[in-house]
Design an enzyme around this catalytic site. Structure first.
Site, PDB file in Angstrom:
ATOM      1  N   PHE A 139       0.860  -1.194   0.000  1.00 14.92           N
ATOM      2  CA  PHE A 139       0.000   0.000   0.000  1.00 14.92           C
ATOM      3  C   PHE A 139       0.883   1.227   0.000  1.00 14.92           C
ATOM      4  O   PHE A 139       1.636   1.460   0.962  1.00 14.92           O
ATOM      5  CB  PHE A 139      -0.854  -0.049   1.270  1.00 14.92           C
ATOM      6  CG  PHE A 139      -1.756   1.137   1.512  1.00 14.92           C
ATOM      7  CD1 PHE A 139      -3.023   1.204   0.952  1.00 14.92           C
ATOM      8  CD2 PHE A 139      -1.360   2.169   2.361  1.00 14.92           C
ATOM      9  CE1 PHE A 139      -3.876   2.278   1.218  1.00 14.92           C
ATOM     10  CE2 PHE A 139      -2.202   3.248   2.636  1.00 14.92           C
ATOM     11  CZ  PHE A 139      -3.466   3.299   2.055  1.00 14.92           C
ATOM     12  N   GLY A 140       0.828   2.007  -1.044  1.00 13.99           N
ATOM     13  CA  GLY A 140       1.719   3.163  -1.164  1.00 13.99           C
ATOM     14  C   GLY A 140       1.003   4.478  -0.939  1.00 13.99           C
ATOM     15  O   GLY A 140       0.312   4.985  -1.832  1.00 13.99           O
ATOM     16  N   THR A 163       2.614   6.872   1.904  1.00 10.17           N
ATOM     17  CA  THR A 163       3.690   7.732   2.416  1.00 10.17           C
ATOM     18  C   THR A 163       4.745   7.996   1.339  1.00 10.17           C
ATOM     19  O   THR A 163       5.115   7.088   0.589  1.00 10.17           O
ATOM     20  CB  THR A 163       4.368   7.039   3.619  1.00 10.17           C
ATOM     21  OG1 THR A 163       3.366   6.706   4.559  1.00 10.17           O
ATOM     22  CG2 THR A 163       5.424   7.920   4.254  1.00 10.17           C
ATOM     23  N   GLU A 164       5.246   9.227   1.333  1.00 11.88           N
ATOM     24  CA  GLU A 164       6.322   9.582   0.398  1.00 11.88           C
ATOM     25  C   GLU A 164       7.521  10.088   1.189  1.00 11.88           C
ATOM     26  O   GLU A 164       7.377  10.444   2.367  1.00 11.88           O
ATOM     27  CB  GLU A 164       5.825  10.669  -0.565  1.00 11.88           C
ATOM     28  CG  GLU A 164       4.650  10.172  -1.390  1.00 11.88           C
ATOM     29  CD  GLU A 164       4.206  11.149  -2.468  1.00 11.88           C
ATOM     30  OE1 GLU A 164       4.708  12.301  -2.482  1.00 11.88           O
ATOM     31  OE2 GLU A 164       3.366  10.748  -3.288  1.00 11.88           O
ATOM     32  N   GLU A 174       0.829   4.011  10.434  1.00  5.71           N
ATOM     33  CA  GLU A 174      -0.646   4.128  10.499  1.00  5.71           C
ATOM     34  C   GLU A 174      -1.064   5.364  11.300  1.00  5.71           C
ATOM     35  O   GLU A 174      -2.093   5.356  11.964  1.00  5.71           O
ATOM     36  CB  GLU A 174      -1.262   2.882  11.138  1.00  5.71           C
ATOM     37  CG  GLU A 174      -1.029   1.619  10.374  1.00  5.71           C
ATOM     38  CD  GLU A 174      -1.980   1.459   9.211  1.00  5.71           C
ATOM     39  OE1 GLU A 174      -2.803   2.375   8.999  1.00  5.71           O
ATOM     40  OE2 GLU A 174      -1.878   0.449   8.519  1.00  5.71           O
ATOM     41  N   THR A 182       1.083   8.573  13.589  1.00  6.00           N
ATOM     42  CA  THR A 182       1.933   8.539  14.782  1.00  6.00           C
ATOM     43  C   THR A 182       1.081   8.739  16.049  1.00  6.00           C
ATOM     44  O   THR A 182      -0.064   9.206  15.984  1.00  6.00           O
ATOM     45  CB  THR A 182       2.998   9.657  14.741  1.00  6.00           C
ATOM     46  OG1 THR A 182       2.323  10.906  14.841  1.00  6.00           O
ATOM     47  CG2 THR A 182       3.818   9.614  13.450  1.00  6.00           C
ATOM     48  N   ASP A 242       1.317  11.055  18.177  1.00  4.64           N
ATOM     49  CA  ASP A 242       0.868  12.455  18.316  1.00  4.64           C
ATOM     50  C   ASP A 242      -0.234  12.800  17.322  1.00  4.64           C
ATOM     51  O   ASP A 242      -1.157  13.556  17.656  1.00  4.64           O
ATOM     52  CB  ASP A 242       2.064  13.413  18.141  1.00  4.64           C
ATOM     53  CG  ASP A 242       2.985  13.384  19.360  1.00  4.64           C
ATOM     54  OD1 ASP A 242       2.537  12.931  20.426  1.00  4.64           O
ATOM     55  OD2 ASP A 242       4.152  13.803  19.237  1.00  4.64           O
TER      56      ASP A 242
END
Ligand code: TGC
Ligand code: FAD
Length: 392
Positions: free
Chosen positions: A136-137, A139-140, A371, A373, A375
């Site tokens: 599953f892409g 994040t970059e 998934e 963070t 915070d």
């Protein structure tokens, strides 16, 4: 070879809230973990290698798409069953749970929910049997917590779109057969699509030297003028809510999974504290050690209650994304804290691979980040209760 001595812990008689089917599923996955996963996982983690031979077994126990309808190769199970499977797998290792949750929630779920009938028929049965593994892409390299700013993009070329860009920190990437990828079109609108291994210009270099989630393969998805046929695009879903809805499902599974890791650390520490003698007495007889153990089971029990209720809401389609964020954040932080406390109870032995605790602790350092963070989930709760976004 490691022997898994795990014993069942159910302090608040939560089993009474489960159906016979739930308990059977738990027993099936737990037995498989004890027999197939626990004996080998330490070696694979030390070597930073994903144990590929476990894929068929994961499919056999129904870990790939448990809640996807049987017509498409899934098990048609409820959300609590899905949670239980994630819990039992993560009791073994977070990296193996990762492979199963990416396959189920981040690959099969979007194909089932957003895909055309042809896409469902083409991909889901093969993903359910583990013949194909997906990634599953989202994040970059420059866009993690803020995926809406992604720069990976597509250009309409008639029969196909031209895909360019890169995704980073992608679980299963190095050996995936296909990837569910999110990219912006010429109007800046986020679209989802299935990119298949073998498409020219698509490569998946592995990320090395991780101290965490070592038995899970992580890598990049690199797109260099990849021609993605139009029939591979999800037809109707547009915008960030597409990928974020997949995260709801995966985060829910992680909330259960973290309880598994915590239970394993608690179980190990409790047994060790009863057996290890110092000052002529078992460690378990000292008040300071009892405090640690008592607080662990208290926190685990609270997390179990939270998660079971969330499962009921999810079964009724009433769980909100913010409720899921609360459970993911709470349970992962709880598990990380328990892993650190449990490691101390084992003294020097706690840092070795003789016991699972240090591996769980290191794994959870990824789980607390991916998934969304720790915070970011707090800010999601903050926004939910105040109505004000503190993200920017
Ligand atoms: P925002 O303006 O708030 O929302 C944009 C649109 O999305 C909708 N939305 C959601 N829809 C479904 N589920 C959710 N949880 C949703 N959250 C928001 C929202 O209603 C809106 O819809 P619309 O129709 O108005 O357009 O978005 P934002 O840009 O301000 O960002 C919000 C934020 C920060 C909460 C979000 O981007 C976020 O969750 N960031 C964290 C990123 C993250 O979790 N990445 C995970 C990558 S995948 C991964 O880590 C896999 S690890 C797997 C493993 O190995 O197990
Ligand atoms: P950043 O977004 O740069 O955040 C850095 C720090 O800043 C964090 O502490 C964060 O909480 C804080 N921060 C950021 N924004 C704010 C704000 N507005 N207010 C306050 N604090 C803020 N992604 C995928 O798409 N697919 C995968 O399969 C996948 N697998 C992964 C596997 C592993 C092992 C790991 C470690 C990550 C994986 N990820 C995956 C990526 C993961 O989702 C991101 O790492 C995560 O979303 C955080 O993004 P970042 O690392 O870029 O951190």
């Amino acid at each position: 070879m490691h022997t898994d001595k795990y014993q069942h812990h159910d302090y608040y008689l939560m089993d009474e809230l489960l159906t016979d089917e739930h308990k059977l599923i738990r027993e099936t996955v737990r037995s498989w973990v004890k027999k197939e996963l626990s004996p080998i996982i330490e070696d694979y983690a030390q070597r930073a290698e994903f144990p590929k031979q476990l894929v068929n077994g994961l499919a056999d126990i129904g870990a790939f798409g448990p809640y996807i309808p049987t017509d498409y190769g899934g098990q048609g199970l409820d959300q609590i069953s899905y949670g239980i499977i994630m819990q039992e797998l993560e009791r073994g290792d977070s990296g193996i749970r990762s492979t199963a949750s990416v396959q189920s929630s981040l690959v099969m779920y979007p194909i089932y929910t957003f895909g055309s009938e042809e896409q469902r028929q083409k991909y889901l049965p093969k993903l359910a049997t583990g013949e194909w593994i997906g990634s599953f892409g989202l994040t970059e390299p420059s866009h993690g917590s803020d995926p809406g700013s992604m720069v990976t993009h597509i250009k309409d070329m008639g029969d196909y779109v031209l895909l360019n860009g890169a995704k980073m920190w992608i679980s299963n990437a190095p050996f995936c057969n296909l990837a569910v990828v999110w990219a912006k079109d010429e109007n800046g609108v986020i679209r989802g699509m299935v990119v298949e291994r073998g498409m020219e210009g698509f490569s998946t270099p592995e990320t090395h030297n991780k101290w965490s989630l070592r038995a899970s393969a992580t890598g990049e998805l690199v797109f260099d003028n990849v021609k993605v046929p139009k029939e591979n695009l999800f037809p109707d879903i547009r915008g960030l809510k597409g990928p974020l809805s997949c995260l709801n499902s995966a985060r829910y599974g992680i909330a259960w999974g973290a309880i598994g890791a915590a239970l394993d650390c608690y179980d190990t520490a409790l047994r060790y504290a009863k057996e290890r003698i110092q000052f002529n007495k078992p460690l378990a007889s000292f008040q300071l050690q009892q405090k640690k153990l008592a607080e662990m089971i208290t926190e685990i029990t609270k997390a179990q209650l939270l998660t079971w209720r969330l499962g009921v809401l999810k079964n009724e389609n009433r769980a909100t994304p913010a409720q899921i964020s609360m459970a993911k954040r709470n349970n992962v932080a709880m598990a990380l804290h328990i892993a650190r406390e449990a490691r101390q109870i084992l003294g020097a032995m706690g840092i070795t691979g003789e016991y699972s605790i240090m591996r769980h602790s290191m794994n959870l350092e990824s789980v607390v980040t991916y998934e969304g963070t720790h915070d970011i989930h707090l800010l999601i709760t903050g926004m939910d209760i105040t109505g004000i976004s503190a993200f920017q």
